[in-house]
Structure formats: C-alpha cells, structure tokens
Design a protein around this motif. Sequence first.
Motif, short mmCIF file in Angstrom:
data_model
loop_
_atom_site.label_atom_id
_atom_site.label_comp_id
_atom_site.label_asym_id
_atom_site.label_seq_id
_atom_site.Cartn_x
_atom_site.Cartn_y
_atom_site.Cartn_z
N ASN A 235 -23.82 15.09 -20.15
CA ASN A 235 -24.80 14.02 -20.23
C ASN A 235 -25.64 14.18 -21.49
N ALA A 236 -25.65 13.13 -22.30
CA ALA A 236 -26.38 13.18 -23.58
C ALA A 236 -27.84 12.83 -23.35
N PHE A 237 -28.61 13.80 -22.87
CA PHE A 237 -30.04 13.59 -22.68
C PHE A 237 -30.70 13.37 -24.05
N ASP A 238 -31.54 12.34 -24.13
CA ASP A 238 -32.21 11.99 -25.38
C ASP A 238 -31.22 11.72 -26.50
N GLY A 239 -29.99 11.29 -26.12
CA GLY A 239 -29.00 10.92 -27.12
C GLY A 239 -28.33 12.08 -27.84
N ARG A 240 -28.48 13.29 -27.33
CA ARG A 240 -27.85 14.43 -28.01
C ARG A 240 -27.47 15.50 -26.99
N VAL A 241 -26.59 16.39 -27.42
CA VAL A 241 -26.19 17.53 -26.59
C VAL A 241 -26.46 18.81 -27.36
N GLU A 242 -26.71 19.88 -26.63
CA GLU A 242 -27.10 21.13 -27.26
C GLU A 242 -25.92 21.93 -27.79
N HIS A 243 -24.72 21.68 -27.23
CA HIS A 243 -23.55 22.47 -27.62
C HIS A 243 -22.35 21.54 -27.79
N SER A 244 -21.38 21.99 -28.58
CA SER A 244 -20.16 21.21 -28.80
C SER A 244 -19.30 21.25 -27.54
N LEU A 245 -18.34 20.33 -27.46
CA LEU A 245 -17.45 20.30 -26.30
C LEU A 245 -16.61 21.56 -26.21
N ASP A 246 -16.21 22.11 -27.36
CA ASP A 246 -15.47 23.37 -27.35
C ASP A 246 -16.31 24.49 -26.75
N GLU A 247 -17.58 24.52 -27.10
CA GLU A 247 -18.47 25.55 -26.56
C GLU A 247 -18.68 25.37 -25.06
N VAL A 248 -18.78 24.10 -24.63
CA VAL A 248 -18.94 23.82 -23.21
C VAL A 248 -17.70 24.26 -22.44
N ARG A 249 -16.52 23.93 -22.97
CA ARG A 249 -15.27 24.33 -22.31
C ARG A 249 -15.19 25.85 -22.19
N TRP A 250 -15.55 26.54 -23.28
CA TRP A 250 -15.50 28.00 -23.26
C TRP A 250 -16.48 28.56 -22.25
N ALA A 251 -17.71 28.02 -22.23
CA ALA A 251 -18.74 28.53 -21.34
C ALA A 251 -18.38 28.32 -19.87
N LEU A 252 -17.75 27.19 -19.57
CA LEU A 252 -17.37 26.89 -18.19
C LEU A 252 -16.05 27.52 -17.80
N ASP A 253 -15.29 27.96 -18.81
CA ASP A 253 -13.98 28.58 -18.58
C ASP A 253 -13.05 27.67 -17.79
N VAL A 254 -13.02 26.39 -18.20
CA VAL A 254 -12.11 25.45 -17.55
C VAL A 254 -10.82 25.36 -18.35
N SER A 255 -9.74 25.03 -17.68
CA SER A 255 -8.44 24.99 -18.31
C SER A 255 -8.32 23.80 -19.25
N ALA A 256 -7.28 23.83 -20.08
CA ALA A 256 -7.04 22.74 -21.03
C ALA A 256 -6.73 21.44 -20.31
N GLY A 257 -6.32 21.52 -19.05
CA GLY A 257 -6.02 20.30 -18.30
C GLY A 257 -7.23 19.60 -17.74
N VAL A 258 -8.42 20.17 -17.93
CA VAL A 258 -9.65 19.55 -17.45
C VAL A 258 -10.32 18.81 -18.61
N PRO A 259 -10.40 17.49 -18.57
CA PRO A 259 -11.06 16.74 -19.64
C PRO A 259 -12.54 17.10 -19.73
N VAL A 260 -13.04 17.23 -20.96
CA VAL A 260 -14.47 17.45 -21.20
C VAL A 260 -14.93 16.34 -22.14
N VAL A 261 -15.84 15.50 -21.68
CA VAL A 261 -16.27 14.33 -22.45
C VAL A 261 -17.79 14.29 -22.53
#
Length: 211
Positions: free
Chosen positions: A147-173
């Motif tokens: 969710n882009a609170f205030d129109g921005r996000v604190e981390h890149s999608l790659d960083e979010v994927r890494w932090a959550l440790d989700v597989s490549a088959g899970v879309p991150v948008v």
Amino acid sequence: MTPTEPPPARGPAAPAAVRPPLPVKMVIAGGFGVGKTTAVGAISEIEPLTTEASITEVAAGVDDLTHTPRKTTTTVAMDFGCLTIDPTLKLYLFGTPGQERFGFMWDDIVEGAVGGLVIVDTRRLDDCYAAVDYFEHKGIPFAVAVNAFDGRVEHSLDEVRWALDVSAGVPVVVFDARERGSVRDALLVVLELALARTDGRPGSAAAAYAG
C-alpha cells in the motif's frame, strides 16, 4: 395443410436463458491499519458491510498506532463487499481483522476462498508475516500488495519480497487502497493466479509481477 396453404407463422425466438454470474470468494488480509477496510470500501459496488469499533484506551495500548495516529476505529470481525468483474463472474470480498487476538476467526472467513490479497505497509513489514504464513500454510494462492501510503513506499518490491521470503510464484505489486482502479488491478492479479492454478498451468500474472 395443403401445398397451396402458406406455412404457419413462427413466433419470436425464445430468449436464451441468462445465467447469473459465478460467485467467487476472495480474502483481503494483512496487519492492523494497513488499509483492508479502505480497499473493500473503495472497490465494492454495494455499501460495504464493516464491523468497525472504536479503539479504546486499552486497545490503543496493545495496537501500535505509531504510523496510523489518526486511526480511531478497527475491524473486530470482518469487512464485506462485492464486485462484478463481468456478466459471468462476481467477486465477494471478505476483509479479515488485523490484530492477532482475532486470528481465531480466520479459518471461517477464509473457507472456500479462491485466493487472498495480503496488504503490506512497508513501514512495518513484520505486521504482515502472520498473514503470509497463513496463506502459505493453507496452500491458498495469494499476492502481496504494498500500500502506497502518502503516495510512496519505503522499500523496493525486491526488498519486500526478500524480507517476506515469499517464492517467485507470489506476485508482489504496489497499489493504493484508496483508488478503485488500483484495488481492482490488484484483485485481478490474485484472480488470474487462482485461475492459473485451477487450470494447472503456470500463472502468467505471477511471472509478470514477480519483481
């Protein structure tokens, strides 16, 4: 009827039976105050059903309001809304409560769902670990929506994927829970992922958004 008599007039063709749209259940999950109720309200074509209750002083001492100081209510059971995708398909949306103390409701809310949208606030990623773990454990297709609170996000999608440790088959948008079109696009990612699994083919949505 003799050969000289005209054929009987034909009446108008009977109209083809119109089938109601197929009902499909989808869950919107995530931590406390990440935008679940907002997302349901933004996309629902009916007045959404909410179970919002005022945050008491006791609850404020338990729930972290650091990043949501203006939040005065919280979901204590679920949110409900619906969206007609096309004449053949209608989504029924169920939003879960975000606090862990309401986790006992999740099994009932999620039962029969084709997929889930896990909403994330990048300022406090640890709040969504429980939702990610739940869908992974249940084997339910899901996507992560930042969710882009205030129109921005604190981390890149790659960083979010890494932090959550989700597989490549899970879309991150990235999406905006306040914008109808943005919420719709995120839900369609989950729907395509669920349909791909039903068909037994690789999810094109997952491939497109695995970033």
